[in-house]
Write a protein that holds these residues in place. Structure first.
Motif, PDB file in Angstrom:
ATOM      1  N   SER A   1      -2.908  -1.127   4.712  1.00  0.00           N
ATOM      2  CA  SER A   1      -3.591   0.065   4.217  1.00  0.00           C
ATOM      3  C   SER A   1      -3.018   1.291   4.903  1.00  0.00           C
ATOM      4  O   SER A   1      -2.533   1.225   6.039  1.00  0.00           O
TER       5      SER A   1
ATOM      6  N   SER B   1      -8.666  -1.433   5.074  1.00  0.00           N
ATOM      7  CA  SER B   1      -8.909  -0.117   4.482  1.00  0.00           C
ATOM      8  C   SER B   1      -8.948   0.941   5.570  1.00  0.00           C
ATOM      9  O   SER B   1      -9.547   0.730   6.632  1.00  0.00           O
TER      10      SER B   1
ATOM     11  N   THR C   1       0.832  -1.194   0.000  1.00  0.00           N
ATOM     12  CA  THR C   1       0.000   0.000   0.000  1.00  0.00           C
ATOM     13  C   THR C   1       0.868   1.246   0.000  1.00  0.00           C
ATOM     14  O   THR C   1       1.985   1.238   0.526  1.00  0.00           O
TER      15      THR C   1
END
Length: 206
Positions: A134, A181, A93
């Motif tokens: 994330s 997320s 990420t």
């Protein structure tokens, strides 16, 4: 490629250089119409171009050779690789501040990195003790919000000027809650995080 009414020809350019040109029949010229113009296929939408088309630019005028060359050189400058960095494992990420000044990256070797755009040497890094799945960065790059997994499953909030978290949060029942997320508001005042429990427990949004 371009079509020029000056010589009724199609001109084909490769890497900013003219490589071919050919006259075009008058009945094949694109004119004002209510029909769709298709790129990469015929008018019926059945026959397709054998290959891949990307970086499409459509202009409202026929550019000359100098303009084509300049446009290509400007494009190369936009995609020039400034630097790279080996994280030691999958870089899963990444995020960049709105002004492009700060770049954040997380990897599967339990590390989070913060960079200045002008250097491949991290400003600092942090060992999260779990894979970094994330992350997000505020608009001015001042705050970075990071989500992790694997003993413990946590989220971390950092200020760009320090590798010590401002705070961390761990769910009361953290087992198998991977933070897949996260998001942070433009001003860095609000954060949200979502988990994926892989079916073991209920997923959550925090």
């Amino acid at each position: 490629g371009i079509y020029s009414e000056d010589d009724d020809k199609i001109h084909l350019y490769l890497n900013g250089e003219l490589v071919a040109q050919s006259s075009i029949p008058s009945d094949k010229i694109i004119t004002n119409s209510t029909s769709y113009n298709r790129i990469g296929g015929d008018s019926s939408g059945n026959a397709y171009f054998d290959g891949m088309i990307d970086e499409v630019l459509i202009s409202t005028w026929a550019m000359n050779s100098t303009q084509i060359s300049t446009t290509y050189k400007d494009y190369l400058q936009l995609i020039e690789l400034r630097w790279s960095y080996e994280t030691g494992h999958d870089a899963y990420t990444s995020a960049i501040s709105a002004d492009g000044e700060y770049i954040a990256a997380g990897s599967y070797n339990n590390k989070f990195f913060l960079f200045d755009k002008d250097s491949s040497t991290p400003l600092w890094s942090y060992y999260t003790a779990g894979d970094v799945l994330s992350l997000d960065i505020s608009q001015d790059g001042e705050y970075i919000f990071v989500g992790g997994t694997d003993d413990p499953e946590k989220v971390f909030l950092f200020d760009k000027d320090s590798s010590t978290p401002i705070w961390t949060y761990e769910p009361s029942d953290p087992d198998d809650q991977d933070f897949n997320s996260v998001a942070i508001s433009a001003d860095g005042k609000y954060m949200v995080a979502g988990t994926d429990s892989n079916g073991y427990i209920d997923d959550h949004v925090y």
